[in-house]
Design a protein around this motif. Structure first.
Motif, mmCIF file in Angstrom:
data_model
loop_
_atom_site.group_PDB
_atom_site.id
_atom_site.type_symbol
_atom_site.label_atom_id
_atom_site.label_comp_id
_atom_site.label_asym_id
_atom_site.label_seq_id
_atom_site.Cartn_x
_atom_site.Cartn_y
_atom_site.Cartn_z
ATOM 1 N N GLN A 40 0.825 -1.207 0.000
ATOM 2 C CA GLN A 40 0.000 0.000 0.000
ATOM 3 C C GLN A 40 0.863 1.263 0.000
ATOM 4 O O GLN A 40 0.548 2.234 -0.681
ATOM 5 N N GLU A 41 1.965 1.253 0.753
ATOM 6 C CA GLU A 41 2.875 2.394 0.778
ATOM 7 C C GLU A 41 3.511 2.612 -0.595
ATOM 8 O O GLU A 41 3.628 3.742 -1.063
ATOM 9 N N LYS A 76 0.930 4.118 -2.856
ATOM 10 C CA LYS A 76 0.725 5.527 -2.487
ATOM 11 C C LYS A 76 1.832 6.417 -3.063
ATOM 12 O O LYS A 76 1.564 7.491 -3.595
#
Length: 106
Positions: free
Chosen positions: A66-67, A70
């Protein structure tokens, strides 16, 4: 976000591969040969264009995936003219490999 800022994230260890048309965040692969697969690719030629891959195909937990996505989104939303320049070191590696082949060392 510039390419340099993208490369130097403090809270996320980013392993990058630059090519002519894209930047890829890499993670260790789950295949039997090891190696690295792209987690997400970001176009260097088209704005707003990035492609996340399935995190279950690599040795990466969901939070890190997810990072990475992002960060890729943040870079993709930055206009191309504001991202800065990328030094592409791949051609140097390819030239060294070809030279070693010519010299019979690799």
């Amino acid at each position: 976000m510039t390419y340099e800022e993208f490369k130097n994230q403090n809270n996320f260890d980013v392993n990058l591969r630059y090519s002519l048309n894209e930047v890829a965040i890499l993670a260790p692969s789950l295949d039997t040969f090891g190696g690295y697969d792209p987690v997400v690719t970001i176009s260097k030629a088209e704005p707003f264009n990035y492609h996340p891959r399935d995190y279950r195909d690599m040795m990466l937990d969901l939070d890190d995936w997810q990072e990475a996505v992002k960060l890729a989104q943040k870079l993709a939303l930055t206009p191309l003219s504001e991202r800065g320049k990328v030094i592409n070191h791949d051609w140097i590696k390819n030239a060294q490999k070809a030279l070693r082949g010519i010299l019979g060392r690799g």
